[in-house]
Write a protein that holds these residues in place. Structure first.
Motif, PDB file in Angstrom:
ATOM      1  N   PHE A  54       0.722  -1.297   0.000  1.00  0.00           N
ATOM      2  CA  PHE A  54      -0.114   0.123   0.001  1.00  0.00           C
ATOM      3  C   PHE A  54       0.854   1.409  -0.021  1.00  0.00           C
ATOM      4  O   PHE A  54       0.733   2.133  -0.863  1.00  0.00           O
ATOM      5  CB  PHE A  54      -0.947   0.119   1.353  1.00  0.00           C
ATOM      6  CG  PHE A  54      -1.675   1.277   1.351  1.00  0.00           C
ATOM      7  CD1 PHE A  54      -2.648   1.749   0.515  1.00  0.00           C
ATOM      8  CD2 PHE A  54      -1.444   2.129   2.348  1.00  0.00           C
ATOM      9  CE1 PHE A  54      -3.566   2.879   0.783  1.00  0.00           C
ATOM     10  CE2 PHE A  54      -2.113   3.344   2.338  1.00  0.00           C
ATOM     11  CZ  PHE A  54      -3.003   3.804   1.688  1.00  0.00           C
ATOM     12  N   ARG A  55       1.802   1.281   0.872  1.00  0.00           N
ATOM     13  CA  ARG A  55       2.862   2.429   0.806  1.00  0.00           C
ATOM     14  C   ARG A  55       3.449   2.518  -0.276  1.00  0.00           C
ATOM     15  O   ARG A  55       3.799   3.720  -0.717  1.00  0.00           O
ATOM     16  CB  ARG A  55       3.584   2.483   2.174  1.00  0.00           C
ATOM     17  CG  ARG A  55       2.801   2.638   3.389  1.00  0.00           C
ATOM     18  CD  ARG A  55       3.790   2.255   4.850  1.00  0.00           C
ATOM     19  NE  ARG A  55       4.364   3.826   4.832  1.00  0.00           N
ATOM     20  CZ  ARG A  55       5.197   4.027   5.644  1.00  0.00           C
ATOM     21  NH1 ARG A  55       5.778   3.111   6.462  1.00  0.00           N
ATOM     22  NH2 ARG A  55       5.639   5.096   5.857  1.00  0.00           N
ATOM     23  N   SER A  57       2.328   2.116  -3.027  1.00  0.00           N
ATOM     24  CA  SER A  57       1.630   2.432  -4.175  1.00  0.00           C
ATOM     25  C   SER A  57       0.921   4.117  -3.982  1.00  0.00           C
ATOM     26  O   SER A  57       0.603   4.690  -4.994  1.00  0.00           O
ATOM     27  CB  SER A  57       0.159   1.687  -4.211  1.00  0.00           C
ATOM     28  OG  SER A  57      -0.497   2.101  -3.103  1.00  0.00           O
ATOM     29  N   GLN A  58       1.327   4.600  -2.892  1.00  0.00           N
ATOM     30  CA  GLN A  58       1.000   6.159  -2.603  1.00  0.00           C
ATOM     31  C   GLN A  58       2.301   6.956  -3.130  1.00  0.00           C
ATOM     32  O   GLN A  58       3.398   6.520  -2.905  1.00  0.00           O
ATOM     33  CB  GLN A  58       0.902   6.311  -1.111  1.00  0.00           C
ATOM     34  CG  GLN A  58      -0.091   5.275  -0.650  1.00  0.00           C
ATOM     35  CD  GLN A  58      -1.420   5.772  -1.107  1.00  0.00           C
ATOM     36  OE1 GLN A  58      -1.772   6.664  -1.434  1.00  0.00           O
ATOM     37  NE2 GLN A  58      -2.172   4.625  -1.727  1.00  0.00           N
ATOM     38  N   THR A  59       1.823   7.996  -3.503  1.00  0.00           N
ATOM     39  CA  THR A  59       2.851   9.151  -3.941  1.00  0.00           C
ATOM     40  C   THR A  59       3.315   9.987  -2.659  1.00  0.00           C
ATOM     41  O   THR A  59       2.546  10.411  -1.896  1.00  0.00           O
ATOM     42  CB  THR A  59       2.233   9.987  -5.110  1.00  0.00           C
ATOM     43  OG1 THR A  59       1.201  10.651  -4.632  1.00  0.00           O
ATOM     44  CG2 THR A  59       2.097   9.268  -6.366  1.00  0.00           C
ATOM     45  N   PRO A  60       4.657  10.112  -2.668  1.00  0.00           N
ATOM     46  CA  PRO A  60       5.007  10.910  -1.438  1.00  0.00           C
ATOM     47  C   PRO A  60       4.653  12.272  -1.402  1.00  0.00           C
ATOM     48  O   PRO A  60       4.525  12.897  -2.631  1.00  0.00           O
ATOM     49  CB  PRO A  60       6.589  10.861  -1.481  1.00  0.00           C
ATOM     50  CG  PRO A  60       6.780  10.504  -2.898  1.00  0.00           C
ATOM     51  CD  PRO A  60       5.602   9.803  -3.416  1.00  0.00           C
ATOM     52  N   LEU A  61       4.559  12.881  -0.210  1.00  0.00           N
ATOM     53  CA  LEU A  61       4.186  14.390  -0.161  1.00  0.00           C
ATOM     54  C   LEU A  61       5.336  15.059  -0.250  1.00  0.00           C
ATOM     55  O   LEU A  61       6.314  14.845   0.255  1.00  0.00           O
ATOM     56  CB  LEU A  61       3.554  14.673   1.287  1.00  0.00           C
ATOM     57  CG  LEU A  61       2.033  13.761   1.427  1.00  0.00           C
ATOM     58  CD1 LEU A  61       1.598  14.117   2.908  1.00  0.00           C
ATOM     59  CD2 LEU A  61       0.936  14.227   0.446  1.00  0.00           C
TER      60      LEU A  61
END
Length: 77
Positions: A54-55, A57-61
């Motif tokens: 999951f992590r 697949s997320q775009t970093p801030l």
């Protein structure tokens, strides 16, 4: 797409795997008029199996959230 009558649907529902196996969609008619449409079940969306996946697949801030929190705390004092 397959078209069947209500009578054929009633008789075929005792063996639905034979009636619906080959078709994506079945239209049921009564006296030549369509009265129902039978569609296959959509496959379920794949679930994310782990937190790491999951992590990833997320775009970093930008900037990182931790930096924003530190700056916010510094502004308070």
């Amino acid at each position: 797409m397959k078209t069947i009558t209500i009578r054929e649907a009633r008789e075929g529902l005792s063996h639905p795997e034979q009636l619906f196996a080959e078709n994506d969609e079945v239209i049921v008619t009564k006296r030549g008029e369509p009265v129902a449409r039978i569609l296959p079940i959509r496959p379920a969306k794949p679930k994310i199996r782990s937190l790491a996946a999951f992590r990833a697949s997320q775009t970093p801030l930008s900037p990182p959230l931790s930096q924003t929190i530190v700056e916010n705390r510094e502004d308070r004092y």
